[in-house]
Design a protein around this motif. Structure first.
Motif, PDB file in Angstrom:
ATOM      1  N   HIS A  78       0.873  -1.169   0.000  1.00  0.00           N
ATOM      2  CA  HIS A  78       0.000   0.000   0.000  1.00  0.00           C
ATOM      3  C   HIS A  78       0.903   1.208   0.000  1.00  0.00           C
ATOM      4  O   HIS A  78       2.003   1.173   0.525  1.00  0.00           O
ATOM      5  CB  HIS A  78      -0.923  -0.001   1.215  1.00  0.00           C
ATOM      6  CG  HIS A  78      -2.094   0.916   1.048  1.00  0.00           C
ATOM      7  ND1 HIS A  78      -1.994   2.273   1.159  1.00  0.00           N
ATOM      8  CD2 HIS A  78      -3.392   0.645   0.776  1.00  0.00           C
ATOM      9  CE1 HIS A  78      -3.199   2.818   0.974  1.00  0.00           C
ATOM     10  NE2 HIS A  78      -4.055   1.855   0.729  1.00  0.00           N
ATOM     11  N   ALA A 126      -5.942  -4.449  -6.134  1.00  0.00           N
ATOM     12  CA  ALA A 126      -6.267  -3.206  -5.435  1.00  0.00           C
ATOM     13  C   ALA A 126      -7.530  -2.636  -6.043  1.00  0.00           C
ATOM     14  O   ALA A 126      -7.871  -2.925  -7.196  1.00  0.00           O
ATOM     15  CB  ALA A 126      -5.116  -2.205  -5.549  1.00  0.00           C
ATOM     16  N   ARG A 159      -1.468   2.560  -5.231  1.00  0.00           N
ATOM     17  CA  ARG A 159      -0.567   1.425  -5.187  1.00  0.00           C
ATOM     18  C   ARG A 159       0.253   1.336  -6.467  1.00  0.00           C
ATOM     19  O   ARG A 159       1.397   0.885  -6.456  1.00  0.00           O
ATOM     20  CB  ARG A 159      -1.368   0.145  -4.993  1.00  0.00           C
ATOM     21  CG  ARG A 159      -0.535  -1.081  -4.641  1.00  0.00           C
ATOM     22  CD  ARG A 159      -1.423  -2.219  -4.174  1.00  0.00           C
ATOM     23  NE  ARG A 159      -2.161  -1.852  -2.970  1.00  0.00           N
ATOM     24  CZ  ARG A 159      -3.033  -2.647  -2.356  1.00  0.00           C
ATOM     25  NH1 ARG A 159      -3.271  -3.854  -2.845  1.00  0.00           N
ATOM     26  NH2 ARG A 159      -3.669  -2.253  -1.276  1.00  0.00           N
TER      27      ARG A 159
END
Length: 365
Positions: A78, A126, A159
């Motif tokens: 992250h 993500a 990300r």
């Protein structure tokens, strides 16, 4: 021409007259620019397993393997907090990462780089709001719309940032993007990019100032280069692009095709000079086809570069292009095709040729 016009021997045309790109002057809010940083419609459904490597080009299979592993490695990362520390292997949140933090796909036009880049975006585990995908031009336009600091703040929580067609058009863009990516890497954002030139060679043939070359070299350190060899897939086993049609055929098709636009090519080139390239995507919203009469050679480089951006947006959206006049491989002069922007021009020719093939069915046989 009225909406009920008929050509000799033909039935009356569609009741609704075609659209005109020259009549459109879209205004795009900044939040739309951010929300639209996703793979274009043409690449909505592409995945690594839909990419078909050329068996004679092992670098293509290697690229799939490397990118698949890269996407998997982003699964626990992250851009902020503990995830960022996990991805970069450090314990201090303010530690500056070292070494490459991205992949760079180098290869000629038409070898599937955008397909692979979009597949990486889709494969990265993500939410879409934590991944960004855009062309180099769209990224610089975003900075122009939001400002540098706001762009850094907006993208630093991502990300992954994918940059397609990484091209440096002027020294200012070199410094701008180098600074932006450096800031994003510091925030833990992973990078992926495509281009037709290796990172250390960007800018050659366009400018040679030592200061800017140093900027380019620093920028290249963020990426692991992956060379992808091969020929333009748009021409592998495909028929030659159809020759230009007559003005009458193009006009008839424009009236008969729902959502088609009809414009005189020189007039469209003049209109593009009045619309910022960041709005070219909106310029093509909801088009069923683009019909152009009187295609001529592009008169100068500034006009040519604007046309390249429009060709990219039309190709992204799979909008067929039907034209009369010169064939698309005659758009750019020999001087342009041998100059510093030659790869952009060849890409535009390749993409417009593909869209011309798509438009063949619009002409009544």
């Amino acid at each position: 021409m009225s909406s009920s016009t008929a050509f000799p021997g033909q039935s009356p045309l569609a009741e609704t007259a075609p659209l005109s790109l020259c009549a459109r002057e879209p205004h795009v809010p900044a939040d739309r620019l951010v929300a639209e940083m996703v793979p274009p419609p043409r690449f909505d459904s592409v995945r690594f397993d839909t990419y078909v490597p050329d068996p004679n080009q092992p670098s293509q299979s290697e690229a799939v393997t490397v990118l698949s592993g890269f996407a998997a490695g982003l699964g626990g990362s992250h851009a902020t907090g503990a995830g960022r520390r996990k991805w970069f292997g450090g314990r201090k949140p303010d530690r500056k990462p070292t070494g490459p933090r991205g992949v760079y796909l180098d290869g000629g036009y038409g070898v599937g780089k955008t397909h692979l880049l979009a597949s990486l975006w889709h494969a990265t585990p993500a939410e879409p709001s934590l991944k960004a995908f855009g062309t180099f031009v769209e990224l610089t336009n975003l900075v122009g719309a939001l400002g540098f600091q706001q762009t850094v703040q907006t993208l630093s929580g991502h990300r992954l940032l994918c940059i397609d067609e990484f091209e440096l058009d002027d020294p200012g863009d070199t410094v701008l993007v180098s600074s932006l990516l450096s800031r994003l890497v510091e925030q833990g954002v992973a990078l992926a990019a495509t281009s037709n030139t290796l990172p250390g060679k960007l800018g050659e043939g366009r400018f040679a100032a030592a200061d800017f070359l140093r900027e380019i070299q620093g920028l290249s350190a963020h990426f692991r280069p992956l060379r992808i060899d091969g020929e333009d897939y748009r021409h592998r086993g495909l028929p030659e692009a159809p020759p230009p049609y007559s003005d009458e055929q193009v006009t008839r098709a424009a009236y008969a095709t729902p959502g088609a636009s009809l414009d005189d090519f020189p007039g469209l080139l003049e209109h593009l000079a009045r619309v910022h390239p960041s709005r070219y995507g909106a310029l093509t919203d909801e088009l069923g086809a683009v019909c152009l009469t009187g295609v001529t050679a592009v008169p100068d480089q500034s006009t040519a570069l604007r046309l390249v951006v429009l060709a990219d947006r039309l190709y992204d959206r799979e909008v067929p292009v039907l034209a009369s006049g010169l064939p698309f491989d005659k758009l750019f002069s020999d001087e342009m095709l041998n100059g510093g922007y030659r790869k952009k021009y060849f890409r535009a020719i390749s993409r417009l040729t593909a869209l011309a093939r798509d438009a063949k069915g619009l002409v009544a046989q």
